[in-house]
Motif scaffolding. Sequence first.
Motif, PDB file in Angstrom:
ATOM      1  N   LEU A   9      -0.596  -1.664 -10.852  1.00  0.00           N
ATOM      2  CA  LEU A   9      -1.011  -2.137 -12.364  1.00  0.00           C
ATOM      3  C   LEU A   9      -1.164  -3.771 -12.256  1.00  0.00           C
ATOM      4  CD1 LEU A   9       0.687   0.284 -14.496  1.00  0.00           C
ATOM      5  CD2 LEU A   9      -1.676   0.501 -13.758  1.00  0.00           C
ATOM      6  N   ILE A  10      -0.288  -4.523 -11.596  1.00  0.00           N
ATOM      7  CA  ILE A  10      -0.302  -5.748 -11.581  1.00  0.00           C
ATOM      8  C   ILE A  10      -1.622  -6.414 -10.811  1.00  0.00           C
ATOM      9  CG2 ILE A  10       0.760  -7.817 -10.820  1.00  0.00           C
ATOM     10  CD1 ILE A  10       3.366  -6.426 -11.825  1.00  0.00           C
ATOM     11  N   TYR A  73      -1.050   7.348 -14.870  1.00  0.00           N
ATOM     12  CA  TYR A  73      -1.454   6.336 -15.810  1.00  0.00           C
ATOM     13  C   TYR A  73      -2.742   5.830 -15.358  1.00  0.00           C
ATOM     14  CZ  TYR A  73      -2.068   2.192 -18.692  1.00  0.00           C
ATOM     15  OH  TYR A  73      -2.692   1.324 -19.473  1.00  0.00           O
ATOM     16  N   SER A  74      -2.672   5.177 -14.172  1.00  0.00           N
ATOM     17  CA  SER A  74      -3.595   4.438 -13.316  1.00  0.00           C
ATOM     18  C   SER A  74      -4.891   5.495 -13.199  1.00  0.00           C
ATOM     19  CB  SER A  74      -3.330   3.829 -12.115  1.00  0.00           C
ATOM     20  OG  SER A  74      -2.482   2.913 -12.214  1.00  0.00           O
ATOM     21  N   THR A 113       0.922  -5.524 -21.823  1.00  0.00           N
ATOM     22  CA  THR A 113      -0.492  -5.938 -21.442  1.00  0.00           C
ATOM     23  C   THR A 113      -1.141  -4.709 -20.666  1.00  0.00           C
ATOM     24  OG1 THR A 113       0.248  -8.318 -21.189  1.00  0.00           O
ATOM     25  CG2 THR A 113      -1.493  -7.954 -20.071  1.00  0.00           C
ATOM     26  N   VAL A 114      -0.427  -4.371 -19.672  1.00  0.00           N
ATOM     27  CA  VAL A 114      -0.888  -3.222 -18.903  1.00  0.00           C
ATOM     28  C   VAL A 114      -1.255  -2.134 -19.838  1.00  0.00           C
ATOM     29  CG1 VAL A 114      -0.536  -1.822 -17.039  1.00  0.00           C
ATOM     30  CG2 VAL A 114      -0.137  -4.059 -16.859  1.00  0.00           C
ATOM     31  N   ASP A 146      -2.161  -8.019 -26.234  1.00  0.00           N
ATOM     32  CA  ASP A 146      -2.844  -8.823 -25.088  1.00  0.00           C
ATOM     33  C   ASP A 146      -3.892  -9.787 -25.757  1.00  0.00           C
ATOM     34  OD1 ASP A 146      -3.440  -9.947 -22.828  1.00  0.00           O
ATOM     35  OD2 ASP A 146      -4.055  -8.380 -21.820  1.00  0.00           O
ATOM     36  N   ASN A 147      -3.837 -10.992 -25.919  1.00  0.00           N
ATOM     37  CA  ASN A 147      -4.883 -11.774 -26.187  1.00  0.00           C
ATOM     38  C   ASN A 147      -5.995 -11.937 -25.491  1.00  0.00           C
ATOM     39  OD1 ASN A 147      -6.056 -13.023 -28.437  1.00  0.00           O
ATOM     40  ND2 ASN A 147      -5.119 -14.959 -28.178  1.00  0.00           N
TER      41      ASN A 147
END
Length: 170
Positions: A9-10, A73-74, A113-114, A146-147
């Motif tokens: 995920l990162i 999830y992914s 964020t993820v 997350d902007n």
Amino acid sequence: MKKSIVNGLICATLVLTASTNVMADEQTSKTTSNAYKMVLIEDVPGVDALQFGDVKEGLSATLSASKFAVDEYSRNVNLCAGYIKLADMEKAEKACSAAVKSARTQPAIPSMTVRAYAYNNRGVMKLMSHDSLGALADFKHAAEVDNNGIYQHNVERLEAALNSDQNGMM
């Protein structure tokens, strides 16, 4: 060896776009810059095919990947985007909802964020299912945690459409 959810995920994410006219300008086959944007997670089997438009092959590879190769999830984030691209809203809704559920309950997901990926993609699915208010809520949830410009773009585009008395589907 099983890939860690954190490592998967990162990795940088990829962006897909979606609009009501089948995600692309049919005459030029180029994605429009003002289309709603979705996120794909790299290092998931089938991601390259999904990104480059071979959606059926990408979905097949994602679905057939072992649980040791990709976490749920992914898998569901990418399936959600793929089914949206195919306009299969029933399967998209299942994958998008499963991704959001995982985002809320799976402690191994490394950051909010993820987790925003799932809400953003579900927002596109809701929009294409004619649920503009539900889509706006999901887009805003993603943008709050997350902007990122992707989420801001989707919020601003839909708000502008709703404010101009359109249904958000330009």
